[in-house]
Structures are given as structure tokens and as C-alpha cells.
Design an enzyme around this catalytic site. Structure first.
Site, PDB file in Angstrom:
ATOM      1  N   LYS A  89      31.832 -44.006   8.269  1.00 19.31           N
ATOM      2  CA  LYS A  89      32.616 -42.984   8.951  1.00 19.31           C
ATOM      3  C   LYS A  89      31.854 -42.345  10.108  1.00 19.31           C
ATOM      4  O   LYS A  89      32.457 -41.687  10.953  1.00 19.31           O
ATOM      5  CB  LYS A  89      33.092 -41.916   7.958  1.00 19.31           C
ATOM      6  CG  LYS A  89      33.953 -42.432   6.824  1.00 19.31           C
ATOM      7  CD  LYS A  89      35.217 -43.129   7.268  1.00 19.31           C
ATOM      8  CE  LYS A  89      36.186 -42.204   7.938  1.00 19.31           C
ATOM      9  NZ  LYS A  89      37.536 -42.856   8.098  1.00 19.31           N
TER      10      LYS A  89
HETATM   11  C1  LIG Z   1      32.589 -45.134   2.515  1.00 16.90           C
HETATM   12  C2  LIG Z   1      33.986 -45.328   3.055  1.00 16.90           C
HETATM   13  N1  LIG Z   1      34.379 -46.570   3.328  1.00 16.90           N
HETATM   14  C3  LIG Z   1      35.621 -46.789   3.803  1.00 16.90           C
HETATM   15  C4  LIG Z   1      36.522 -45.764   4.008  1.00 16.90           C
HETATM   16  C5  LIG Z   1      37.895 -46.052   4.528  1.00 16.90           C
HETATM   17  O1  LIG Z   1      37.817 -46.313   5.888  1.00 16.90           O
HETATM   18  P1  LIG Z   1      39.012 -46.017   6.875  1.00 16.90           P
HETATM   19  O2  LIG Z   1      39.177 -44.531   6.935  1.00 16.90           O
HETATM   20  O3  LIG Z   1      38.544 -46.598   8.164  1.00 16.90           O
HETATM   21  O4  LIG Z   1      40.223 -46.682   6.340  1.00 16.90           O
HETATM   22  C6  LIG Z   1      36.145 -44.459   3.728  1.00 16.90           C
HETATM   23  C7  LIG Z   1      37.100 -43.372   3.970  1.00 16.90           C
HETATM   24  O5  LIG Z   1      36.835 -42.239   3.803  1.00 16.90           O
HETATM   25  C8  LIG Z   1      34.848 -44.231   3.244  1.00 16.90           C
HETATM   26  O6  LIG Z   1      34.440 -42.998   2.951  1.00 16.90           O
END
Ligand SMILES: Cc1ncc(COP(=O)(O)O)c(C=O)c1O
Length: 291
Positions: A89
Site C-alpha cells: 500500500k
Molecule cells: C497487505 C495488503 N495486500 C493487498 C491489499 C489489497 O490491495 P488493493 O487495495 O490494491 O486491492 C491490501 C489492502 O489493504 C493489503 O493491506
């Protein structure tokens, strides 16, 4: 073995990829040192705040625990936990804040406001402290203690919503706060901000392509805001023929912090999510993912 969600071994294989890195991995052997240059548009900021250079260009590592079960398949993961905020993020939050700064939407006392399951909140708090911009984050009350403490440690204000109201309540509360006092806040709104998915289109995906030398058949990710799946998916599909995107669908409860099933009738579908890039959906239970 099969259960109500289908063949267990198939989900198990992908779950490891999503939730974190197992102990058995080694640095990708294709092009492990490949990095991509910072975007010219943000060069001035990277000079002013050198810590921005620590975000992205993460290593790709090979996951070895599937070798016995699937000797013909090679599975790689991006070590996103090595970003300074501890998650991928950092990438969208960096881009959204730099764009807001370029557009004059922050820097004159406006409070950066957004909702988050925790990791984006850490990125906002960390970068806000660096850029001397006040930050207020709305999280569901059941976000992990560590995430809440880190957001506060960077000096950001934390608002917590009732966990019983579900994971979308933090999002709704963010909108309510912004609507009440529009002049006070810059509501970054990662669920609707185009710079969220663009950060993955311009950094995460090109890194994956460079490090894998384009030899990629499938990309697997979960969805929170949809920025990763949309940005990486669009770029991979533009640059690599035949690549397929697989969306992980976690359980509602106990669930995986940050990832949403988006299958319940009342679920808010993020504005930036482009579902057309998703070729397959795979359900993963939390117990399997943790194994
Ligand atoms: C560690 C982590 N990976 C993936 C995601 C999801 O990603 P995206 O918001 O791009 O869908 C999040 C969302 O908060 C996250 O905290």
C-alpha cells in the site's frame, strides 16, 4: 481432497502466494536485480524526501514449498513487506499524495483523510509525517493492534468504527467525515482514486515483467480497493500475451485483513476495480491460507 469450495490442494497452492511468504523461498533466478526507474514527474519529490526511494522495486522471490506437489509449476511472490510501511500500500499512497501535492490539494493545512483496513493507513501516516501533512485515518475497530499503534506512532489521528458494522463501515464513515467538513479535509478516497491503480500499472507490473523477463502465465492477488488487480492486470494484459489474472476470494469471517470477498449483496464494489481483467476466482479459507 474436495470440500464445498472445490479441490483443496489447488487453493492451498495459491493461498501461500497471497497471504505472506513461507519460510522456504529464494530470490528469483530470472532477473533478480531488475529495477525500474522512478517516474520523472515525481523526481523532485524523491530528491526532497529521499525515503520515497525505499518504496517499490521490491525483490521477487521463488516460493519453494510447492515444488514437490507441482514440480512443473514455478511460483513467485513479490516481497512487498520490504516496503518501509510494511506492505504494497506504500505504492498507491505515495502516488496519491504526490499527485495531491502537485495539484495543490494538500500542503496548506488540509488534513489527509481516508479509510483503511490498516496498511494504507500506515502508509498515509508515515508519508504524511515525512511531508509534514496532518493525517486522519478511519479503520474498522478490529484492525490489528500493531497497525493501529503504528498509525498513531507516526502522529496520525485514528478513528475506529464498530467491527460489527462490517468492513465497509470505515469507508462509509470516511465519507461522512469528509461531507461534514469539506474544507477541512483532502479526502484521498483510495477506493475511487485513479492514482491508486495507476501506481501498480506504472511500478508493480513493470517490475514483475522485468524481473520475470516477461515469462509469466498467471498473476494472483486479492482485492481490497482493487488497485493492485486493476493496475497490474491492465498492464500485464497489455504487455504479455495470454497472461491470466486470478482473484483470491477470502472468507467473510475470520477473513484476511485488507482482502474482501465482495460477494455479499450489500458489499460496496470499489469504483476503481476493473472486474473485466479477472479471468478466474479462487476461494481460500483463512485456515488453509495460514497453513
Ligand atoms: C497487505 C495488503 N495486500 C493487498 C491489499 C489489497 O490491495 P488493493 O487495495 O490494491 O486491492 C491490501 C489492502 O489493504 C493489503 O493491506
Amino acid at each position: 481432497m474436495h470440500d464445498k469450495w472445490g479441490p483443496v490442494h489447488k487453493r492451498h497452492k495459491i493461498a501461500r502466494f497471497v497471504v505472506g511468504l513461507p519460510l522456504s523461498f529464494r530470490v528469483c533466478d530470472m532477473n533478480p536485480f531488475a529495477t525500474i526507474p522512478i517516474e520523472e514527474r515525481y523526481a523532485e519529490f524523491h530528491k526532497r524526501y529521499p525515503a520515497l526511494n525505499l518504496i517499490g522495486n521490491t525483490r521477487m522471490v521463488e516460493i519453494l514449498c510447492f515444488k514437490e506437489e507441482f514440480p512443473e509449476v514455478r511460483v513467485y511472490a513479490k516481497a512487498e513487506y520490504t516496503n518501509p510501511g510494511g506492505s504494497l500500500k506504500d505504492r498507491p499512497v505515495r502516488r496519491m499524495l504526490l499527485e495531491a501535492s502537485i495539484e495543490g490539494k494538500i500542503g496548506k493545512g488540509q488534513v489527509v483523510l481516508d479509510s483503511s483496513s490498516g496498511n494504507a493507513g500506515i502508509a498515509y501516516a508515515m508519508l504524511g509525517a515525512m511531508m509534514n501533512v496532518p493525517v486522519q485515518i478511519v479503520v474498522p475497530g478490529n484492525a490489528s493492534k500493531e497497525r493501529k499503534l503504528r498509525i498513531q506512532a507516526h502522529g496520525a489521528r485514528l478513528v475506529q468504527t464498530d467491527p460489527l458494522e462490517g468492513y465497509d463501515e470505515a469507508l462509509r464513515e470516511g465519507h461522512r467525515i469528509a461531507d461534514r467538513e469539506p474544507g477541512k479535509y483532502f479526502h484521498c478516497d483510495q477506493y475511487a482514486n485513479e492514482h491508486n491503480w495507476l501506481s501498480h500499472y506504472e511500478t508493480t507490473a513493470p517490475e514483475i515483467i522485468a524481473q520475470s523477463e516477461g515469462k509469466l502465465t498467471h498473476f494472483v492477488a486479492g482485492i481490497g480497493t482493487g488497485g493492485t488487480v486493476t493496475g497490474v492486470g491492465r498492464r500485464l494484459k497489455k504487455d504479455i500475451a495470454g497472461v491470466e489474472v486470478v482473484q483470491i476470494v477470502p472468507e467473510d469471517f475470520p477473513g484476511i485483513e485488507g482482502l474482501k470477498p465482495l460477494e455479499n449483496p450489500g458489499d460496496i464494489i470499489p469504483k476503481i476495480l476493473d472486474q473485466s481483467v479477472v479471468d478466474h476466482k479462487v476461494r481460500v479459507s483463512s485456515a488453509e491460507a495460514a497453513r
